[in-house]
Design a protein around this motif. Structure first.
Motif, short mmCIF file in Angstrom:
data_model
loop_
_atom_site.label_atom_id
_atom_site.label_comp_id
_atom_site.label_asym_id
_atom_site.label_seq_id
_atom_site.Cartn_x
_atom_site.Cartn_y
_atom_site.Cartn_z
N VAL A 45 0.86 -1.19 0.00
CA VAL A 45 0.00 0.00 0.00
C VAL A 45 0.89 1.24 0.00
CG1 VAL A 45 -1.65 1.34 1.34
CG2 VAL A 45 -1.94 -1.13 1.13
N SER A 46 0.76 2.07 -1.01
CA SER A 46 1.53 3.32 -1.05
C SER A 46 0.56 4.49 -1.02
CB SER A 46 2.37 3.39 -2.33
OG SER A 46 3.33 2.36 -2.32
N LEU A 47 0.61 5.27 0.04
CA LEU A 47 -0.24 6.46 0.13
C LEU A 47 0.48 7.64 -0.49
CD1 LEU A 47 -1.51 6.31 3.84
CD2 LEU A 47 -2.72 5.57 1.81
N SER A 48 -0.28 8.65 -0.91
CA SER A 48 0.33 9.88 -1.39
C SER A 48 1.00 10.57 -0.20
CB SER A 48 -0.74 10.80 -1.97
OG SER A 48 -1.59 11.22 -0.91
N CYS A 84 -5.53 -3.73 6.28
CA CYS A 84 -6.55 -4.77 6.13
C CYS A 84 -6.17 -5.91 5.19
CB CYS A 84 -7.92 -4.21 5.72
SG CYS A 84 -8.52 -3.00 6.91
N GLY A 85 -4.89 -6.13 4.98
CA GLY A 85 -4.46 -7.35 4.28
C GLY A 85 -4.89 -8.55 5.12
N TRP A 86 -5.34 -9.60 4.46
CA TRP A 86 -5.91 -10.74 5.18
C TRP A 86 -4.88 -11.39 6.12
CZ3 TRP A 86 -9.86 -12.18 7.43
CH2 TRP A 86 -10.36 -13.48 7.52
N SER A 87 -3.61 -11.48 5.68
CA SER A 87 -2.58 -12.07 6.55
C SER A 87 -2.39 -11.23 7.81
CB SER A 87 -1.24 -12.18 5.81
OG SER A 87 -1.32 -13.15 4.80
N SER A 88 -2.36 -9.91 7.66
CA SER A 88 -2.19 -9.03 8.83
C SER A 88 -3.36 -9.16 9.80
CB SER A 88 -2.05 -7.57 8.39
OG SER A 88 -0.79 -7.38 7.79
N VAL A 89 -4.58 -9.23 9.24
CA VAL A 89 -5.77 -9.37 10.08
C VAL A 89 -5.71 -10.69 10.86
CG1 VAL A 89 -8.28 -9.77 9.95
CG2 VAL A 89 -7.25 -7.85 8.71
N PRO A 127 -8.27 0.56 5.23
CA PRO A 127 -7.98 -0.31 4.09
C PRO A 127 -7.27 0.39 2.94
CG PRO A 127 -10.31 0.23 4.17
CD PRO A 127 -9.72 0.75 5.44
N GLY A 128 -6.34 -0.33 2.31
CA GLY A 128 -5.70 0.16 1.09
C GLY A 128 -6.70 0.10 -0.04
N GLY A 129 -6.31 0.67 -1.17
CA GLY A 129 -7.28 0.83 -2.26
C GLY A 129 -7.38 -0.32 -3.23
N SER A 130 -6.53 -1.36 -3.11
CA SER A 130 -6.59 -2.38 -4.16
C SER A 130 -7.11 -3.70 -3.62
CB SER A 130 -5.20 -2.59 -4.76
OG SER A 130 -4.36 -3.19 -3.81
N GLY A 160 -11.70 8.99 -1.09
CA GLY A 160 -10.87 8.30 -0.09
C GLY A 160 -10.11 9.22 0.85
N SER A 161 -10.34 10.53 0.72
CA SER A 161 -9.60 11.46 1.59
C SER A 161 -10.11 11.34 3.03
CB SER A 161 -9.77 12.90 1.09
OG SER A 161 -11.14 13.25 1.14
N PHE A 162 -9.29 11.79 3.97
CA PHE A 162 -9.66 11.65 5.39
C PHE A 162 -8.99 12.75 6.18
CE2 PHE A 162 -5.83 9.33 4.46
CZ PHE A 162 -4.99 9.59 5.53
N LYS A 163 -9.48 12.96 7.39
CA LYS A 163 -8.96 14.03 8.25
C LYS A 163 -8.25 13.41 9.46
CE LYS A 163 -10.40 17.76 6.12
NZ LYS A 163 -9.81 17.29 4.86
N SER A 164 -7.16 14.07 9.87
CA SER A 164 -6.37 13.55 10.98
C SER A 164 -7.20 13.41 12.27
CB SER A 164 -5.16 14.45 11.23
OG SER A 164 -5.56 15.78 11.49
N ASP A 165 -8.15 14.33 12.48
CA ASP A 165 -8.98 14.25 13.69
C ASP A 165 -9.77 12.95 13.74
OD1 ASP A 165 -8.06 16.70 14.38
OD2 ASP A 165 -9.88 17.82 13.84
N LEU A 166 -10.25 12.51 12.56
CA LEU A 166 -11.04 11.27 12.51
C LEU A 166 -10.14 10.05 12.70
CD1 LEU A 166 -13.53 12.18 9.64
CD2 LEU A 166 -14.01 12.06 12.09
N VAL A 167 -8.89 10.15 12.25
CA VAL A 167 -7.93 9.06 12.49
C VAL A 167 -7.72 8.92 14.00
CG1 VAL A 167 -5.53 8.28 12.18
CG2 VAL A 167 -6.75 9.36 10.26
N ALA A 168 -7.45 10.07 14.67
CA ALA A 168 -7.21 10.06 16.12
C ALA A 168 -8.43 9.52 16.87
CB ALA A 168 -6.87 11.47 16.60
N ALA A 169 -9.62 9.95 16.44
CA ALA A 169 -10.85 9.52 17.12
C ALA A 169 -11.03 8.00 17.00
CB ALA A 169 -12.06 10.24 16.52
N CYS A 170 -10.74 7.47 15.83
CA CYS A 170 -10.91 6.03 15.60
C CYS A 170 -9.90 5.23 16.44
CB CYS A 170 -10.75 5.72 14.11
SG CYS A 170 -11.21 4.02 13.71
#
Length: 463
Positions: free
Chosen positions: A284-287, A361-366, A380-383, A409-419
């Motif tokens: 998974v490579s994020l921008s 969310c790769g199946w092996s990691s899960v 989750p990654g995009g592919s 697929g964009s997201f905010k840091s506050d929602l990352v922290a909350a999760c």
């Protein structure tokens, strides 16, 4: 009387797709079958074979590695033999090169008339006619779980049924006739297109599904009874789960990795279940923008963390440095650790101070995380089917998913922290943490996995 000595020894070829998440589980199954005294021919490319762990001496005589050299294809960088060495938009060149292995594989099988069975992956759509000609039976081993397989549907549906637009993949299909939330988000359906070759993954998979004697999956009835029932109805052929293949915990115990010594010391100083682990897999490579947003979310959670940051494939060192915000590491030096490159994931997850896993969310990691009873912060990654796995884990109440914009697929840091906080410390995550701990009984249960593998072994002996 010893069960294994009374049976006929089968000669079986194993042919995984060129991705480490496929190569490793295929080896695990090969080793199990070799223990049952069958002879395995593990077919891959030289570099992938060299990356595999040493075999136990007792199995060496029953597993033969068959290296096939990957043919040159314009666009595929020299020396690349697996998906983890490529950005996603270059994976189609690897598929083209993989398809050219047909000649070498045919020659090998013609020289090996004792092989009457091939356990293969989704990719070799050209395998059925060849196997038919050589009178070899095919068993399709899908490394993805039953829910993702059920979502893809009937072969006719996979080959171009009712779902035409990306939006069509964002709803639960009608044939999944039990309450669930398994579907893609729009941004996930769009981004998967990048790794498609002229022959789409759907076309590849449907072709091998139609021609195999058995479909086997990395799952078990204890976890996905509903999806396995739907699959039997869809495919009208034996669906045999071969278990979750939890990684052997011996890989947690061996000592002497100096990286681990420092990490362990740091983890030992933390309170039980207080640390969250972050790793986005090898593919998974994020921008840069998304990596920065994720970094700020991790920081804002205020909780101790270990974050494994991998350099994206074929990216210059300097650019890789910029993936993390400037001064981030100095600011968080008391809160967490940023590790670059490879990390001993199983050992980290097994440590009592670790209480959650922010995963692509790769199946092996899960499987690794739930096998150790750790809840999931789903990112989750995009592919592939990573989005479907995230929905499944959310539905099974063993993880919460980071909120994102469905379209881009964009997201905010506050929602990352909350999760992160919901999963790790908030009262509303308490049930989730208990559920994840209970999942250890299924995901970390080697006896259960071996029982499934035994049933799988019997089903291929009876073909």
């Amino acid at each position: 009387m010893d069960y294994s000595s009374s049976r006929k020894q089968l000669h079986i070829a194993m042919f995984p797709w060129l991705a480490y998440g496929h190569i490793a589980p295929y080896l695990q199954v090969a080793m199990f079958l070799a223990q049952k005294n069958h002879h395995l021919y593990y077919v891959s490319t030289p570099k992938n074979i060299s990356r595999l762990p040493q075999l136990p001496p007792t199995l060496c005589s029953n597993i033969t590695f068959i290296p096939l050299s990957l043919p040159h294809v314009d666009g595929l960088p020299p020396g690349v033999e697996s998906t983890s060495e490529l950005p996603i938009h270059k994976v189609p060149y690897l598929k083209k090169s993989f398809d050219k292995l047909e000649t070498q594989l045919t020659e090998f099988l013609e020289r090996s008339p004792q092989i009457k069975l091939i356990i293969h992956d989704f990719a070799p759509h050209w395998l059925p006619p060849m196997a038919n000609q050589l009178r070899i039976n095919l068993v399709c081993f899908s490394i993805v779980n039953a829910s993702s397989n059920a979502f893809f549907g009937y072969p006719s549906e996979i080959l171009g049924g009712s779902r035409k637009s990306p939006e069509d993949f964002t709803v639960v299909p009608t044939w999944m006739d039990y309450p669930n939330n398994i579907a893609f988000k729009l941004h996930e359906t769009v981004s998967h297109k990048e790794c498609e070759d002229i022959v789409s993954d759907f076309e590849r998979y449907a072709t091998v599904l139609l021609n195999c004697k058995i479909l086997t999956l990395r799952t078990c009835y204890e976890f996905e009874p509903e999806a396995l029932r739907v699959l039997s109805k869809i495919h009208q052929k034996p669906i045999v789960p071969l278990g979750l293949l939890p990684p052997p915990l011996t890989s947690v115990d061996d000592k002497g990795d100096e990286n681990w010594e420092a990490l362990k010391k740091w983890l030992d100083s933390k309170q039980e279940k207080s640390v969250f682990y972050v790793a986005l897999g090898s593919e998974v490579s994020l921008s840069q923008e998304s990596m920065h947003e994720l970094a700020f979310g991790i920081e804002k959670s205020g909780l101790p963390f270990i974050w494994v940051v991998r350099k994206p494939p074929l990216v210059e060192e300097q650019f890789a440095e910029d993936m993390i915000p400037p001064e981030f590491e100095e600011r968080v030096s008391k809160q967490g650790m940023v590790l670059r490159g490879w990390a001993p994931q199983l050992r980290i997850l097994a440590h009592s101070s670790v209480g959650g896993f922010l995963t692509h969310c790769g199946w092996s990691s899960v499987i690794e995380s739930l096998g150790l009873g750790k809840p999931l912060i789903l990112f989750p990654g995009g592919s592939a089917d990573l989005g479907l796995i995230a929905r499944l884990m959310h539905w099974k109440k063993v993880g919460f998913e980071v909120e994102r914009n469905d379209v881009d697929g964009s997201f905010k840091s506050d929602l990352v922290a909350a999760c992160i906080k919901r999963v790790m410390v908030d009262p509303e995550g308490e049930q989730l943490r208990a559920n994840a701990l209970a999942m250890k009984e299924i995901f970390g249960n080697v006896e259960l996995s071996n029982k499934c593998l035994d049933e799988f072994t019997q089903s291929i002996e009876n073909i």
